[in-house]
Design an enzyme around this catalytic site. Structure first.
Site, PDB file in Angstrom:
ATOM      1  N   ASP A   1      82.561 -57.377  18.615  1.00  0.00           N
ATOM      2  CA  ASP A   1      81.700 -56.269  18.850  1.00  0.00           C
ATOM      3  C   ASP A   1      81.109 -56.052  20.359  1.00  0.00           C
ATOM      4  OD1 ASP A   1      80.351 -53.918  18.803  1.00  0.00           O
ATOM      5  OD2 ASP A   1      78.923 -54.643  17.363  1.00  0.00           O
TER       6      ASP A   1
ATOM      7  N   ASP B   1      84.952 -49.801  20.274  1.00  0.00           N
ATOM      8  CA  ASP B   1      84.154 -51.062  20.704  1.00  0.00           C
ATOM      9  C   ASP B   1      84.122 -52.222  19.740  1.00  0.00           C
ATOM     10  OD1 ASP B   1      82.236 -49.789  19.261  1.00  0.00           O
ATOM     11  OD2 ASP B   1      80.726 -50.095  20.734  1.00  0.00           O
ATOM     12  N   GLU B   2      84.851 -51.922  18.670  1.00  0.00           N
ATOM     13  CA  GLU B   2      84.986 -53.250  17.779  1.00  0.00           C
ATOM     14  C   GLU B   2      86.024 -53.518  17.070  1.00  0.00           C
ATOM     15  OE1 GLU B   2      81.557 -52.974  14.508  1.00  0.00           O
ATOM     16  OE2 GLU B   2      81.451 -50.890  15.195  1.00  0.00           O
TER      17      GLU B   2
END
Length: 344
Positions: free
Chosen positions: A23, A125-126
């Site tokens: 993350d 973003d993960e």
């Protein structure tokens, strides 16, 4: 009540599995900071109160991402930029740059893709990574996680957290432990020490309203919830939600990491709020933020959308969906937002 001991490891979801959750820390803000520093700026936005948002003079501008120093002023994602500026007059507001975010996302995911072919993008973003069966290549999973994390920091300039576990839920919980730039594990024999002492509201999927009900039942920690007979939860939450809360608090999850490649026919953004949202004004701010993100992605790929759909989950874990077709396709944030259902 359940016995105090942990459940057997095979119940946690494929005990031979090894899952990483990676993350990016304050993604949009971090990416803006890296880009500015690379162009000669001396101020690192991550070290001062700052946020990514729209023009503060526009009524519809909202906070998309905030720095850790901004969080200390009580600034929250989804609130109007004007409100955030009242909390912190020195707040630096940066307009979003979705072409930049797309490049940064691709760069960090490309590094991770070198380590395993089985990777699932959970959001821009993960990432979930299935590292099962990689022991011969990488016998030390913790050392490997540090290698990934440090490569991203050193090569790309921003930091990530890595959670390591036997399933996706525990990997996600682990990556949300202390930030930024950390590696955390949450294996079955660590759940009692690392997860159970946490307040029940910190369980993934447990919102403010659910947490309040649990506290009213004298269930204060995740461990209290894990030791509660599932049948006791049925009357308050319903069978489906009770089952989820019981399994999640015990670290049980069998959902696979999926990376099936599909032609992009839809663009989406997901957001899990820290607290339950109970007023429509907040809902509208969140929807505007997500419309802005989706619109930015559409423009970046030079495509337009024809149908807009809102999917949300209530505190009882029930899923609801509302869609609306437009007369003309669009990639404009305001048009996407105006098409959203007036009442969900």
């Amino acid at each position: 009540m359940m016995s105090k001991g942990l459940l057997s490891e095979d119940l946690y979801g494929m005990s031979d599995k090894l899952i990483f959750h990676v993350d990016v820390n304050s993604a949009f803000l971090s990416w803006e900071a890296v880009d500015r520093l690379s162009k000669g700026d001396t101020l690192d936005l991550r070290t001062v109160p700052s946020c990514v948002g729209g023009d503060p003079d526009r009524r519809t501008s909202i906070v998309s991402t905030k720095s850790i120093p901004a969080k200390k002023y009580g600034i929250v994602t989804g609130e109007p930029v004007a409100t955030a500026l009242r909390k912190c007059p020195d707040l630096i507001v940066v307009k979003p740059n979705f072409q930049l975010y797309k490049r940064m996302s691709y760069a960090f995911k490309s590094i991770l893709n070198e380590y395993t072919p089985l990777m699932q993008s959970f959001s821009i973003d993960e990432v979930f990574m299935d590292m099962s069966g990689m022991e011969r290549l990488h016998p030390d999973s913790i050392k490997l996680a540090y290698e990934m994390k440090d490569r991203i920091r050193d090569e790309l300039g921003f930091t990530v957290n890595v959670g390591i576990a036997r399933n996706k839920l525990c990997a996600k919980m682990a990556s949300d432990f202390e930030k930024p730039d950390k590696v955390h594990t949450l294996f079955p024999d660590e759940i009692a020490d690392k997860m159970w002492p946490l307040p029940v509201g910190e369980l993934f999927g447990c919102g403010q309203s659910t947490a309040k009900k649990l506290i009213d039942m004298h269930i204060y920690t995740i461990g209290d919830l894990a030791r509660t007979d599932e049948r006791m939860l049925h009357s308050a939450f319903g069978e489906k939600s009770a089952h989820y809360l019981h399994n999640a608090s015990n670290g049980i999850d069998d959902s696979p990491v999926e990376n099936e490649e599909r032609e992009a026919k839809s663009y989406s953004v997901e957001n899990t709020t820290e607290d339950d949202v109970t007023d429509y004004a907040t809902v509208k701010h969140l929807l505007l933020a997500e419309a802005d993100i989706v619109g930015g992605r559409l423009r970046a790929d030079e495509v337009k959308a024809f149908t807009i759909t809102v999917i949300f989950r209530t505190s009882d874990m029930k899923r609801h969906s509302h869609g609306q077709k437009m007369q003309n396709s669009t990639d404009i944030t305001s048009e996407i937002y105006d098409t959203l259902p007036a009442e969900a």
